[in-house]
Write an enzyme that holds these catalytic residues in place. Structure first.
Site, PDB file in Angstrom:
ATOM      1  N   ARG A 196       0.686  -0.984   0.491  1.00 26.86           N
ATOM      2  CA  ARG A 196      -0.161   0.152  -0.063  1.00 26.86           C
ATOM      3  C   ARG A 196       1.072   1.100   0.140  1.00 26.86           C
ATOM      4  O   ARG A 196       2.103   1.299   1.087  1.00 26.86           O
ATOM      5  CB  ARG A 196      -1.109  -0.210   0.980  1.00 26.86           C
TER       6      ARG A 196
ATOM      7  N   HIS B 139      -7.502   0.600  -6.486  1.00 24.31           N
ATOM      8  CA  HIS B 139      -7.718  -0.053  -4.865  1.00 24.31           C
ATOM      9  C   HIS B 139      -8.058  -1.102  -5.363  1.00 24.31           C
ATOM     10  O   HIS B 139      -9.691  -1.566  -5.236  1.00 24.31           O
ATOM     11  CB  HIS B 139      -8.778   0.954  -4.566  1.00 24.31           C
TER      12      HIS B 139
ATOM     13  N   GLN C 122     -10.309  -4.250  -2.585  1.00 28.67           N
ATOM     14  CA  GLN C 122     -11.304  -2.986  -2.584  1.00 28.67           C
ATOM     15  C   GLN C 122     -11.895  -3.545  -3.730  1.00 28.67           C
ATOM     16  O   GLN C 122     -14.177  -4.074  -2.756  1.00 28.67           O
ATOM     17  CB  GLN C 122     -11.543  -1.461  -2.468  1.00 28.67           C
TER      18      GLN C 122
ATOM     19  N   ASP D 121     -16.874   8.232  -0.655  1.00 31.07           N
ATOM     20  CA  ASP D 121     -15.648   7.787  -0.089  1.00 31.07           C
ATOM     21  C   ASP D 121     -15.782   9.040   0.189  1.00 31.07           C
ATOM     22  O   ASP D 121     -15.881  10.315  -0.125  1.00 31.07           O
ATOM     23  CB  ASP D 121     -14.196   7.257  -1.617  1.00 31.07           C
TER      24      ASP D 121
ATOM     25  N   CYS E 294     -15.961   2.370   0.992  1.00 28.98           N
ATOM     26  CA  CYS E 294     -14.779   1.747   1.128  1.00 28.98           C
ATOM     27  C   CYS E 294     -14.522   2.039   2.443  1.00 28.98           C
ATOM     28  O   CYS E 294     -13.955   1.068   3.051  1.00 28.98           O
ATOM     29  CB  CYS E 294     -13.838   1.966   0.634  1.00 28.98           C
TER      30      CYS E 294
ATOM     31  N   ARG F 265     -13.239  -7.352   2.776  1.00 22.95           N
ATOM     32  CA  ARG F 265     -12.389  -7.788   2.066  1.00 22.95           C
ATOM     33  C   ARG F 265     -11.727  -8.397   2.501  1.00 22.95           C
ATOM     34  O   ARG F 265     -10.251  -9.373   1.628  1.00 22.95           O
ATOM     35  CB  ARG F 265     -11.237  -6.207   2.364  1.00 22.95           C
TER      36      ARG F 265
HETATM   37  N1   CP Z   1     -11.581   0.493   2.616  1.00 21.45           N
HETATM   38  C1   CP Z   1      -9.778   0.410   2.949  1.00 21.45           C
HETATM   39  O1   CP Z   1      -8.887  -0.058   2.355  1.00 21.45           O
HETATM   40  O2   CP Z   1      -9.587   0.937   4.600  1.00 21.45           O
HETATM   41  P1   CP Z   1      -8.753   0.997   4.806  1.00 21.45           P
HETATM   42  O3   CP Z   1      -7.978   2.528   4.994  1.00 21.45           O
HETATM   43  O4   CP Z   1      -8.913   0.698   6.128  1.00 21.45           O
HETATM   44  O5   CP Z   1      -7.167  -0.116   5.019  1.00 21.45           O
HETATM   45  N1  NVA Z   2      -9.757   6.850  -1.272  1.00 21.80           N
HETATM   46  C1  NVA Z   2      -9.360   6.489  -0.058  1.00 21.80           C
HETATM   47  C2  NVA Z   2      -9.668   5.148   0.364  1.00 21.80           C
HETATM   48  C3  NVA Z   2      -8.722   4.504   1.475  1.00 21.80           C
HETATM   49  C4  NVA Z   2      -9.249   3.025   1.352  1.00 21.80           C
HETATM   50  C5  NVA Z   2      -7.427   7.105  -0.113  1.00 21.80           C
HETATM   51  O1  NVA Z   2      -6.916   7.091  -0.387  1.00 21.80           O
HETATM   52  O2  NVA Z   2      -7.682   7.660   1.430  1.00 21.80           O
END
Ligand code: CP
Ligand code: NVA
Length: 332
Positions: free
Chosen positions: A106, A133, A136, A229, A270, A315
């Site tokens: 990530r 993502h 997700q 989101d 998400c 997830r």
């Molecule tokens: N939805 C999601 O990716 O959540 P986190 O940032 O908690 O991993």
């Molecule tokens: N768009 C958000 C998604 C988090 C799961 C971010 O990148 O922070």
């Protein structure tokens, strides 16, 4: 279906049949988990989770899925590896690939996860980049299918920051899997034109459509699924909040928007979400700009139309399917 050795970097790399296979596998793993059927099929393998941004769901999903499959799991938190500062991404990939059977990443640019994958010699899984993502999306499709019993032809509407990782990925997921996608966002926050073109071609081969509008009521009138989101994503500077709030205030998912949709429409997010004042950022925004809730109202978030916690649980089942399929053991 043989996905052994493949990385999972973005949905664009996978065919609809491969995505279908991963969704079916996820359903099977969910069933096993609910019925306490042991599935330590990857015993003896080890994975590493490399996080350059914070996480609750993705990290825990990978850890629990890894343990359920019988694997050893190492977590490297933001700032605690040498990657990027003292060691290149390519060198890091080569080192980790000598020790681990799979790598989750990530972080920031999509290019980073692509470079990791090119150099690791083992599957790499994208746990969120600035652009995409993809894990997700498997959970989102699974949740939609659980709610409606099918995917093809559903009208999915994303409201808000239409060029973030989740919106980009949702557009791809819908275009690939035969769902209609509508984006309700200001013109300034639409996806990259090249990505739109790719998705429009995919959608037209499925006889589905992709629409863009700045009118949330037009966007949501035939919606089966309303998705939103956060307005500012991880990695973006705090300075963008003010402008983003001005741009996105009218794209909030509230009860007026939900009642505008089909009667049995569901709400997805998400997560994490700013739907009340129980977070430090939520409080800070309230003090500065007077907003008590942002991308979704607490009323919608807490309603029975909201499937966000099923989505969060999914997830884990979907990430398990991705690891299992790409680390390639025979399925029983
Ligand atoms: N939805 C999601 O990716 O959540 P986190 O940032 O908690 O991993
Ligand atoms: N768009 C958000 C998604 C988090 C799961 C971010 O990148 O922070």
């Amino acid at each position: 279906m043989n996905l052994k050795g493949r990385s999972f970097l973005k949905l664009l790399d996978y065919t609809p049949e491969e995505i279908r296979y991963l969704l079916d596998l996820s359903k099977d793993f969910k069933n096993k988990k609910k019925n306490n059927i042991e599935h330590t099929y990857l015993k003896g393998k080890n994975i590493v989770l490399l996080f350059e941004k914070t996480s609750t769901r993705t990290r825990c999903a990978f850890e629990v899925a890894g343990h359920d499959l019988g694997m050893g799991v190492t977590y490297l938190d933001p700032g605690s590896s040498q990657m990027g500062k003292k060691e290149s991404i390519a060198d890091t990939a080569k080192v980790l690939g000598r020790m681990y059977d799979g790598i989750e990443y990530r972080g920031f640019a999509q290019d980073n996860v692509e470079i990791l994958s090119q150099n690791a010699g083992v599957p790499v899984w994208n746990g969120l980049t600035t652009e995409f993502h993809p894990t997700q999306m498997l959970a989102d499709l699974m949740t939609m299918e659980e709610s409606f019993g099918y995917l093809k032809g559903l009208n999915v509407v994303f409201c808000g920051d239409g060029r973030n990782n989740v919106a980009n990925s949702l557009m791809v997921a819908c275009a690939k899997m035969g769902l209609n996608f509508t984006l309700a966002s200001p013109k300034e926050l639409r996806p990259d034109p090249d990505l739109i073109e790719i998705c429009e071609n995919l959608a037209s081969s499925n006889n589905t459509h992709i629409n863009f509008t700045d009118d949330i009521m037009i966007a949501t009138q035939d919606a089966d699924v309303i998705y939103t989101d956060v307005w500012v994503s991880m990695g973006e500077p705090d300075a963008v909040w003010e402008e983003r709030i001005k741009l996105l205030n009218k794209y909030q998912v509230n009860s007026k928007v939900m009642t505008n949709a089909k009667e049995n429409a569901i709400f997805l997010h998400c997560l994490p979400s700013f739907h009340n004042l129980e977070t430090t950022i939520g409080k800070d925004i309230y003090e500065k700009f007077g907003l008590k809730e942002m991308e979704v109202t607490d009323e919608v978030f807490s309603s029975n139309k909201s499937k966000v916690f099923d989505e969060a649980e999914n997830r884990m089942h979907t990430i398990k399917a991705v690891m299992y399929a790409t680390l390639g053991e025979k399925h029983e």
